[in-house]
Design a protein around this motif. Structure first.
Motif, PDB file in Angstrom:
ATOM      1  N   GLN A  41       0.819  -1.207   0.000  1.00  0.00           N
ATOM      2  CA  GLN A  41       0.000   0.000   0.000  1.00  0.00           C
ATOM      3  C   GLN A  41       0.852   1.257   0.000  1.00  0.00           C
ATOM      4  N   LYS A  42       1.942   1.262   0.761  1.00  0.00           N
ATOM      5  CA  LYS A  42       2.827   2.424   0.785  1.00  0.00           C
ATOM      6  C   LYS A  42       3.457   2.654  -0.580  1.00  0.00           C
ATOM      7  N   GLU A  43       3.833   1.552  -1.235  1.00  0.00           N
ATOM      8  CA  GLU A  43       4.403   1.678  -2.581  1.00  0.00           C
ATOM      9  C   GLU A  43       3.375   2.238  -3.551  1.00  0.00           C
ATOM     10  N   TYR A  72      -8.610  -2.896 -10.748  1.00  0.00           N
ATOM     11  CA  TYR A  72      -9.953  -2.694 -10.200  1.00  0.00           C
ATOM     12  C   TYR A  72     -11.099  -3.187 -11.076  1.00  0.00           C
ATOM     13  N   SER A  73     -10.854  -3.482 -12.362  1.00  0.00           N
ATOM     14  CA  SER A  73     -11.956  -3.623 -13.320  1.00  0.00           C
ATOM     15  C   SER A  73     -12.848  -4.838 -13.079  1.00  0.00           C
ATOM     16  N   LEU A 130     -16.990   2.989   0.555  1.00  0.00           N
ATOM     17  CA  LEU A 130     -17.014   1.891  -0.403  1.00  0.00           C
ATOM     18  C   LEU A 130     -16.957   0.531   0.285  1.00  0.00           C
ATOM     19  N   LYS A 131     -16.264   0.470   1.414  1.00  0.00           N
ATOM     20  CA  LYS A 131     -16.130  -0.801   2.129  1.00  0.00           C
ATOM     21  C   LYS A 131     -17.464  -1.288   2.687  1.00  0.00           C
ATOM     22  N   LYS A 139      -7.074   0.363  -0.155  1.00  0.00           N
ATOM     23  CA  LYS A 139      -6.493   1.654  -0.527  1.00  0.00           C
ATOM     24  C   LYS A 139      -5.744   1.559  -1.854  1.00  0.00           C
ATOM     25  N   GLU A 140      -5.048   0.459  -2.060  1.00  0.00           N
ATOM     26  CA  GLU A 140      -4.306   0.287  -3.316  1.00  0.00           C
ATOM     27  C   GLU A 140      -5.253   0.335  -4.513  1.00  0.00           C
ATOM     28  N   MET A 141      -6.394  -0.390  -4.401  1.00  0.00           N
ATOM     29  CA  MET A 141      -7.354  -0.409  -5.499  1.00  0.00           C
ATOM     30  C   MET A 141      -7.958   0.968  -5.727  1.00  0.00           C
TER      31      MET A 141
END
Length: 321
Positions: A41-43, A72-73, A130-131, A139-141
């Motif tokens: 996630q940090k990356e 995400y698709s 969204l969750k 968060k990454e998505m």
């Protein structure tokens, strides 16, 4: 007493770990997974920051865009829209995140101001929203979704909307309380007059007297879910539009044409995931067969868990008598 033989060999592979050792092992493995997740996630956050800090003229590469979409698709569609209004005389961009259900159909759509997502001020709040209903989101998505939306805006790949639609979208983006309050009013009304809703399973529905139906057959539950209620247009018009000025009886009513105010209410419910759509996505209602003769009618299908809880209590009380 038999002495311990130091030369005895132990089969270490067959030693059974204690419960504490097992717990420690799982805790250690979970800790490693959590650290790895945080690292990813940090990356991703750093990558987004780098992308958004690029000069405006620098566009993402084809490979970067492919990575955004692949992330995400399978669970989301995104659309970027732009419009001008008295509040935004130079224009404003919005992004819509539409959740894809497991069967591929579109579910809840939430609208956000793209510049607020871009500057990071509402990332955490958006993730929390969204969750609540998403099959998958982290968060990454979300960061990949925002990065792609920004890229679409930079490339001019957005839909222009008129002032009325923009104002409607801004209402969704800034305040969804109205839709929730109106839906609670509908639920309360159904519960208060639950005897006026008919069971499809029991083939009780009479269009001249009933306000709607309980979609309680196995087939309908499989299609619309276990908490679905079908409501007639007359019932909604009476509750939200006509109120005390009823122009025609239920028996004489013909639901031709559309009402702008009712359409806005229904759209709010659809965007909030409260109105169920499985076919004819340009319409808000669905044809439902309500008896074995094949008679059918259009109903607005809504999710009402509270109503079914009341039904269960009524049935339990009847069984106890």
């Amino acid at each position: 007493m038999e002495k311990f033989n130091n030369s005895t060999e132990f089969d270490c592979d067959n030693v059974v770990p204690s419960p504490n050792q097992e717990a420690s092992k799982h805790s250690f493995e979970f800790g490693k997974e959590e650290k790895e997740r945080q690292k990813v996630q940090k990356e991703a956050e750093k990558a987004l920051k780098d992308i958004l800090n690029r000069p405006a003229k620098v566009l993402a590469t084809t490979e970067e865009i492919t990575n955004y979409v692949e992330n995400y698709s399978y669970c989301w569609n995104i659309r970027v829209k732009k419009g001008v209004s008295p509040d935004f005389i130079y224009g404003v961009n919005l992004v819509q995140f539409t959740h894809l259900e497991a069967d591929g159909s579109e579910g809840v759509t939430l609208t956000f101001l793209l510049h607020e997502l871009e500057n990071g001020t509402i990332i955490e709040a958006t993730l929390k929203k969204l969750k609540q209903f998403a099959r998958a989101i982290d968060k990454e998505m979300l960061i990949n979704m925002v990065a792609h939306a920004v890229e679409l805006r930079k490339r001019g790949e957005y839909e222009m909307v008129d002032e009325d639609e923009l104002n409607s979208l801004l209402e969704e983006a800034m305040d969804r309380k109205l839709a929730a309050n109106q839906f609670r009013k509908l639920e309360n009304s159904i519960i208060a007059e639950i005897e006026n809703f008919a069971s499809v399973q029991k083939e009780e529905y009479d269009p001249a007297i009933h306000y709607g139906i309980f979609l309680d057959t196995p087939e309908l539950k499989g299609k619309f879910g276990k908490d679905a209620v079908g409501v007639t247009k007359y019932t909604l018009m009476e509750l939200f539009i006509w109120k005390d000025e009823i122009p025609v009886s239920r028996e004489e009513f013909h639901s031709n044409g559309s009402d702008g105010d009712l359409k806005k209410i229904l759209k709010g419910w659809k965007d909030a995931g409260l109105l169920i759509k499985k076919t004819e996505f340009t319409r808000m209602n669905e044809f439902v067969k309500y008896n074995s003769n094949g008679d059918r009618e259009r109903f607005y299908i809504v999710k009402c868990p509270r109503v079914y809880k009341v039904l269960a209590q009524i049935e339990e009380g009847a069984n106890n008598e």
